[in-house]
Structures are given as C-alpha cells and as structure tokens.
Enzyme design. Structure first.
Site, PDB file in Angstrom:
ATOM      1  N   ARG A 115     -11.525   7.345  27.764  1.00 53.79           N
ATOM      2  CA  ARG A 115     -11.157   8.100  28.978  1.00 53.79           C
ATOM      3  C   ARG A 115     -12.043   7.675  30.145  1.00 53.79           C
ATOM      4  NH1 ARG A 115      -8.533  12.902  28.578  1.00 53.79           N
ATOM      5  NH2 ARG A 115      -8.300  12.479  30.809  1.00 53.79           N
ATOM      6  N   ARG A 163      -5.850  19.068  37.834  1.00 49.13           N
ATOM      7  CA  ARG A 163      -5.287  19.573  36.574  1.00 49.13           C
ATOM      8  C   ARG A 163      -4.675  20.931  36.874  1.00 49.13           C
ATOM      9  NH1 ARG A 163      -7.846  19.713  30.556  1.00 49.13           N
ATOM     10  NH2 ARG A 163      -7.232  17.533  30.821  1.00 49.13           N
ATOM     11  N   GLN A 223      -4.701  10.200  30.028  1.00 46.10           N
ATOM     12  CA  GLN A 223      -4.870  10.189  28.576  1.00 46.10           C
ATOM     13  C   GLN A 223      -4.126   8.994  27.974  1.00 46.10           C
ATOM     14  OE1 GLN A 223      -6.603  12.584  26.469  1.00 46.10           O
ATOM     15  NE2 GLN A 223      -6.300  10.837  25.134  1.00 46.10           N
TER      16      GLN A 223
END
Ligand code: CP
Ligand code: NVA
Length: 308
Positions: free
Chosen positions: A295, A106, A136
């Site tokens: 998720r 990320r 996502q």
C-alpha cells in the site's frame, strides 16, 4: 533511470481512471521506491486526508508516503472539522483545495467522492468508498506481480462479499487482463455497472465469472482473495450476513482446490475464522503483510505521478 510520467487523469476515483500503461508505470515506480532505487522530492506538497470511516493501513501509508516524498499530510478528522457538522461538500472542497495540493478521501457514498472531485481544484484520490477501493487494487496487483513476475495468464479468485474491494479487483483485472472469478452467495454479487464495464474491457466473456460455488471458483486459481463479509457501514447486517456466508470461508479445504503455488491475499483487517481461517492467514501461502506493505509503495508512486 525512470522518468515519472504525468497521469492523464487529475483524479483517481476508480481503477478505470488509469490506463493499463499507467498501472504498469505506477507498479514499476512502486518497485523502485520499495527497493530504495528512487529518490523523488515533492517537498512543500500537502495531502489532505478526509476519512469518514476508520482506517489503519490507508491513512498511515498515505502519511508515510508523503513523508518519504518530503511533503506532509493534514488529517482532517470530520469530528473536529466542520465536515462532521455537515458543511456542504462543494464548500469544503473549494476551501480545502486552496490549502492542500491533493485530497485523499474515504467516505461512504461514491457520489460524495465524485462531488469532492467536481468542486476541488486539486486532485482527489479515492481512499475507499462503498463502491471501490482502487488504491488497494494497485497494492494487490503489485503483490501479484512480485510473486509471479507477471499479471497475465493468472486466475484470481475472490471468495466472499461482492463489495468495494471485489469491485476494484474486477476493474483492475479487466484492465490488466487477469481472469477474475468472484464466488459469493446469491444476492451478494458485485455491482452490476462494474460488471458491465469490466465485460466491455475483456475481449472474452470467460475472463470474468460470477458464481455461488466457491469450490469450482477455486479450482486452478493462482490467487485466492477474501475480505470481510460485512464492510464498514454494514454493522447492523452482520448477524444475517454471517449466516448467509456459511461455506464461503477461505480455509485449507478451499486452498487445496487451487494451484499448489497459490498465494492468499486479504486487504485486512480480517475476522479470523469467519471469512478466512487463522491457519490460512498464518500459512506460508499468505502474502497479506507484503500486500499491506505494498500500500505504501504504490501510493508513494501514485502521489509522485500526481505531483510530477
Ligand atoms: N485495507 C485497508 O484499506 O485497510 P484500512 O481500513 O486499515 O485502511
Ligand atoms: N470492504 C471493507 C474493506 C476495508 C478495508 C470495508 O469497506 O469495510
């Protein structure tokens, strides 16, 4: 029985790194994991987590997914590793890929993620960049499929900032054949290159609409989706954006324009009574916690496919 298919791609940097068949396969696997119908072992596999931005759902769902697969994760906190000191990505990537079997990253610039992928000898997964949030979108599409039993002949309306989440919804929507409408104030449209890629995939131009009219965009929608107006890294624009986004809240008024069986999604975390009203997020139409749970299942399916 279901066979786990190896993905054609080594990396998952963008929603378009998967084919529509691969997305369908991952969603099927995810449903099996969710229903405890699949027991896959990836023991000894290690997933490195490099998170330059905060995370609750993505970090924990990757950790739990690896644990359920019998593997482990290493949380490479940039502030306690040499990443935060500015070690070049090309060095970090080459070193970490000698220890880890895959890296979930990320970070801010998408080009930094691409640099990791270029130098890593192991698969790299996008755990969110400023441009895309493809894990996502997989969870969102699983939530939609579980609700409606299909992905086609549905209208997904995203109201808010044309951000990373919107970009991935557009790409995944184009891949899977959903109609996607994005309603955002002028100047906050999704990334142009993303729109171009999506338009190429859609056979019909009407399947992707970008508008500054949220009410029109919500008419007849099956899914209403929103996300924060100021993403991580945009904290200094918050005051200005809060003003610019007036009229773009997902509230009961907007919900009333959509289909009666509309569902409401939000990737979370949410600012209640900003981009979404407390009433709507707590309503019977909201699926945000199923979406958050998904998720875990899609990432477990993705990892099982990557390690197969
Ligand atoms: N939706 C999402 O990615 O949440 P986190 O920032 O908590 O990971
Ligand atoms: N658009 C948001 C998503 C957070 C999960 C951000 O980038 O901060």
């Amino acid at each position: 029985m279901i066979n786990i298919q190896k993905l054609a791609t080594n990396n998952f940097l963008s929603s378009l790194d998967l084919s529509s068949e691969e997305v369908i396969h991952i969603l099927e696997l995810a449903e099996k994991f969710k229903n405890n119908e699949l027991n896959i072992s990836c023991s000894n596999k290690v997933l490195g987590l490099i998170f330059d931005k905060s995370s609750t759902r993505t970090r924990v769902s990757f950790q739990v997914a690896m644990s359920r697969l019998g593997g482990t994760t290493i949380d490479l906190n940039p502030s306690t590793s040499q990443i935060g000191r500015g070690e070049p990505i090309k060095d970090t990537a080459r070193v970490l890929s000698r220890y880890c079997d895959a890296l979930a990253i990320r970070t801010f610039k998408h080009s930094n993620l691409e640099a990791y992928a270029r130098w890593s000898t192991k698969p790299v997964i996008n755990a969110l960049t400023d441009l895309e949030h493809p894990c996502q979108a997989l969870a969102d599409f699983l939530t939609i499929k579980q609700e409606f039993g299909r992905l086609k002949d549905l209208v997904l309306t995203f109201v808010g900032d044309g951000n990373n989440v919107a970009n991935s919804l557009i790409l995944c929507g184009a891949l899977m054949g959903l109609e996607v409408r994005i309603a955002c104030p002028k100047g906050y449209e999704p990334n142009i290159a993303i729109i171009k890629k999506a338009r190429k995939l859609y056979k019909n131009n009407d399947m992707l609409k970008i508008t500054d009219d949220p009410i029109n965009a919500a008419l007849g929608a099956n899914i209403l989706y929103t996300d924060v107006w100021s993403s991580m890294g945009q904290e200094n624009q918050k005051r200005e954006k809060d003003k610019d986004f007036a009229g773009f809240s997902l509230d009961n008024d907007l919900v009333s324009k959509a289909k009666t069986d509309v569902i409401v999604l939000h990737c979370l975390p949410a600012y209640r009574d900003k981009e979404i009203s407390d009433e709507v997020i707590e309503s019977g139409k909201s699926r945000v916690f199923d979406q958050a749970e998904n998720r875990l299942h899609v990432q477990q399916a993705l990892l099982a496919s990557i390690f197969s």
